[in-house]
Design a protein around this motif. Structure first.
Motif, short mmCIF file in Angstrom:
data_model
loop_
_atom_site.label_atom_id
_atom_site.label_comp_id
_atom_site.label_asym_id
_atom_site.label_seq_id
_atom_site.Cartn_x
_atom_site.Cartn_y
_atom_site.Cartn_z
N ILE A 116 -4.85 -0.11 -6.70
CA ILE A 116 -5.25 0.49 -5.21
C ILE A 116 -5.39 1.92 -5.07
O ILE A 116 -6.15 2.35 -4.47
CB ILE A 116 -4.04 0.02 -4.13
CG1 ILE A 116 -2.81 0.60 -4.78
CG2 ILE A 116 -4.14 -1.67 -4.05
CD1 ILE A 116 -1.54 0.29 -3.52
N THR A 117 -4.84 2.52 -6.23
CA THR A 117 -5.22 4.09 -6.13
C THR A 117 -6.01 4.36 -7.08
O THR A 117 -6.65 5.51 -7.19
CB THR A 117 -3.90 4.92 -6.65
OG1 THR A 117 -3.58 4.65 -7.87
CG2 THR A 117 -2.92 4.77 -5.80
N GLY A 118 -7.15 3.37 -7.58
CA GLY A 118 -8.42 3.55 -8.33
C GLY A 118 -8.06 4.16 -9.56
O GLY A 118 -9.00 4.79 -10.29
N ARG A 119 -6.88 3.81 -10.29
CA ARG A 119 -6.72 4.25 -11.66
C ARG A 119 -6.67 3.16 -12.43
O ARG A 119 -6.10 3.21 -13.61
CB ARG A 119 -5.42 5.05 -11.60
CG ARG A 119 -5.45 6.45 -10.96
CD ARG A 119 -4.15 7.15 -11.27
NE ARG A 119 -4.51 8.44 -10.40
CZ ARG A 119 -4.12 8.35 -9.47
NH1 ARG A 119 -3.94 7.37 -8.46
NH2 ARG A 119 -4.21 9.85 -8.65
N GLU B 52 -0.38 -0.73 -8.25
CA GLU B 52 -0.44 0.56 -7.91
C GLU B 52 -1.86 1.44 -8.60
O GLU B 52 -2.70 1.91 -7.91
CB GLU B 52 0.74 1.64 -8.28
CG GLU B 52 0.50 3.16 -8.04
CD GLU B 52 1.76 3.51 -7.28
OE1 GLU B 52 2.62 2.90 -6.76
OE2 GLU B 52 1.31 4.89 -6.81
N PHE C 169 4.39 1.21 -1.68
CA PHE C 169 5.14 1.12 -2.73
C PHE C 169 5.05 -0.26 -3.40
O PHE C 169 5.94 -0.90 -3.43
CB PHE C 169 6.84 1.39 -2.33
CG PHE C 169 7.29 2.37 -3.27
CD1 PHE C 169 7.84 2.16 -4.39
CD2 PHE C 169 7.28 3.88 -2.99
CE1 PHE C 169 8.64 2.69 -5.23
CE2 PHE C 169 8.05 4.72 -3.95
CZ PHE C 169 8.49 4.24 -4.90
N PRO C 170 4.07 -0.42 -4.03
CA PRO C 170 4.20 -1.61 -4.56
C PRO C 170 4.91 -1.77 -5.98
O PRO C 170 5.47 -0.63 -6.35
CB PRO C 170 2.70 -1.44 -5.39
CG PRO C 170 2.07 -0.19 -5.33
CD PRO C 170 2.79 0.40 -4.26
N PHE D 159 0.98 -1.22 -0.04
CA PHE D 159 0.09 -0.09 0.05
C PHE D 159 0.71 1.40 -0.01
O PHE D 159 0.24 2.45 -0.14
CB PHE D 159 -1.06 0.08 1.05
CG PHE D 159 -2.14 -0.78 0.79
CD1 PHE D 159 -3.09 -0.59 0.20
CD2 PHE D 159 -2.18 -2.12 1.26
CE1 PHE D 159 -4.27 -1.33 -0.35
CE2 PHE D 159 -3.38 -3.06 1.23
CZ PHE D 159 -4.20 -2.65 0.30
#
Ligand SMILES: Nc1ncnc2c1ncn2[C@@H]1O[C@H](COP(=O)(O)OP(=O)(O)OP(=O)(O)O)[C@@H](O)[C@H]1O
Ligand SMILES: [Mg+2]
Lengths: 251, 218
Positions: free
Chosen positions: A246-249, A243, A236-237, A234
């Motif tokens: 988890i960041t919704g992109r 990434e 530094f994948p 959560f």
């Protein structure tokens, strides 16, 4: 850190559908491992393999290995009843049996041959306490479990799971139907239970995974893309797809 | 996806860039005011510092709101937290420029910019370092930040030279003690400005790598 469960190049097909692709993953003993990933990526499928729930699904083909304490759960002579006693499961929708609170919790132990009333009483009380439900229901153990709230029902299902003294608890989105308070209660409960049990949880709630999981695995279309310590995943994948998700992109 | 959040992050960056430029201008003006003993300019610098402080508050507020409402993680969390850290350093640079301006206001006309030989080079270096750190941050250029960060050693070295010089001046001429202390303080502020510029470079490193000086923070 010991591995309670190890999967090795696990593949699962629902007929033509290749639902798990070469998944090699370790689940550490006495800790919480979270599985995250978009809908349909195979999280529930993976969880269900771990106690052979697909045995009842037609057209499923599985290859690769699943080791529980270094023994292949698909090996010859494996007793699936015993396997499911060791590896318990809690589902997204609380599914108490239409019977009393007491009987729900006593159900498993009874199946495993415990008949002594005093012994059952003890198991029921202990399991309800461990699931942080006892105080709320101690005066109505013999009323229907269906009269409990959703959050209470889910904790009852956890108590039912604990009653057979499992070693591993699998939870498939156990709080997705619950309000924030019930959710936090279950999360705290899992944090306490991990001292004694190995816990694997599927969740769509990133905050939940980051609050409670020691390790997190990210799945994408049947593949396990990245696995690591939750802090690492959560913050530094390694994989850009992780990434993005988890960041919704994602997508 | 996440268009709203991306837009918010973009706004945060725009604000940071604006604030950084205000700070840079303030430092340039300070050096100018010092060079030319320009008291009006010094007064303006002090007045403008309010703007910088206001911007700091606005950026903080925007960041807190983003954290509260968007719960950023991974790279997003680093972007927001490094913005929060950098505004503090920018604001401090602004403060120190304005502190130097205060000293300039007290000057009585005797203080020639080049009296202490190494102060002009120190000012020049500090200005360059701040500029480079800010540009590195805006363009997210880690290499440029690394080079900028190295300038801090040179500034520290120059500060030692200034200290030596000031001591010599005091030894030779006791009547110039007040004035010498003023110069020493200006040099100390410039030295601190170098430290803050160096922090900006570190927060850029953090933003990109999760590490500061190879120490993992996140
Ligand atoms: N019994 C089944 N027969 C055929 N295909 C299935 C079966 N169960 C699941 N699948 C397919 O396998 C893939 C993985 O499903 P799975 O339920 O494991 O996803 P999931 O990651 O748990 O998704 P969600 O987050 O929506 O619960 C999906 O494409 C699904 O349609
Ligand atoms: Mg599922």
């Amino acid at each position: 850190m010991l591995n309670k469960i190890e999967t090795k190049e696990l593949n699962l097909y629902y007929g033509e559908k290749h639902a798990l692709k070469d998944v090699s993953l370790n689940i550490a003993e006495k800790s919480i491992t979270a599985f995250i990933g978009p809908s349909g990526c195979g999280k529930s499928t993976f969880l269900k393999v771990l106690n052979r729930m697909q045995d009842y699904v037609d057209g499923v083909k599985i290859d690769g290995q699943v080791l529980l304490d270094d023994e292949d759960i698909f090996g010859q002579g494996v007793d699936t009843t015993l396997l499911r006693k060791k590896v318990g499961m809690v589902f997204q929708q609380p599914n108490p049996f239409p019977m009393s609170i007491y009987d729900n919790v006593a159900y498993g132990p009874r199946i495993h041959g415990i008949k002594n009333k005093k012994q059952l009483d003890e198991i029921v009380e202990k399991s309800l306490k461990a699931a942080a439900l006892y105080e709320e229901v101690s005066d109505r153990l013999h009323t229907s479990a269906l009269g409990l709230s959703g959050g209470q029902q889910q904790r009852l299902c956890i108590a039912r799971c604990l009653a057979v003294e499992p070693e591993v608890i699998l939870l498939d989105e156990p709080t997705s139907a619950l309000d924030p308070i019930s959710t936090l209660k279950i999360e705290e409960l899992l944090m306490e239970l991990k001292d004694k049990y190995t816990i694997a949880i599927v969740t769509h709630n990133m905050q939940q995974a980051s609050r409670i999981a020691d390790y997190t695995a990210f799945f994408l279309v049947g593949e396990m893309v990245e696995y690591g310590k939750t802090d690492k995943i959560f913050t530094f994948p390694e994989d850009k797809r992780t990434e993005d998700y988890i960041t919704g992109r994602f997508g | 996806m996440r268009k709203f959040f991306n837009d918010e992050l973009e706004k945060l960056n725009v604000d940071l860039t604006k604030m950084a430029h205000l700070v840079e201008v303030s430092l340039e003006n300070t050096i100018d005011a010092f060079k030319h003993q320009n008291k009006q300019l010094a007064k303006d610098i002090i007045a403008n510092d309010r703007l910088i402080n206001d911007m700091e508050r606005a950026i903080e507020s925007r960041s807190f709101n983003l954290m509260l409402r968007q719960q950023p993680i991974a790279g997003d969390l680093r972007a927001v937290t490094s913005a929060l850290k950098i505004v503090t350093d920018l604001e401090r640079i602004g403060d120190q420029a304005s502190d130097i301006a205060e000293i300039i206001l007290g000057f009585d006309g005797e203080q020639v910019y080049r009296t202490v030989e190494h102060i002009p080079s120190m000012a020049k270096k500090a200005k360059l370092m701040v500029h480079e750190s800010i540009e590195a941050f805006i363009s997210q250029d880690l290499q440029r930040a690394k080079i900028a960060k190295k300038m801090d050693d040179e500034i520290d070295q120059l500060f030692q030279e200034v200290k030596q010089e000031v001591m010599e001046i005091i030894k030779e001429n006791h009547e110039r003690v007040d004035f010498s202390i003023d110069f020493l303080m200006i040099a100390k502020y410039l030295e601190r400005i170098g430290d803050h510029a160096s922090n900006i470079c570190e927060w850029l490193e953090f933003n990109q790598t999760g590490k500061v000086n190879n120490h993992r923070l996140m």
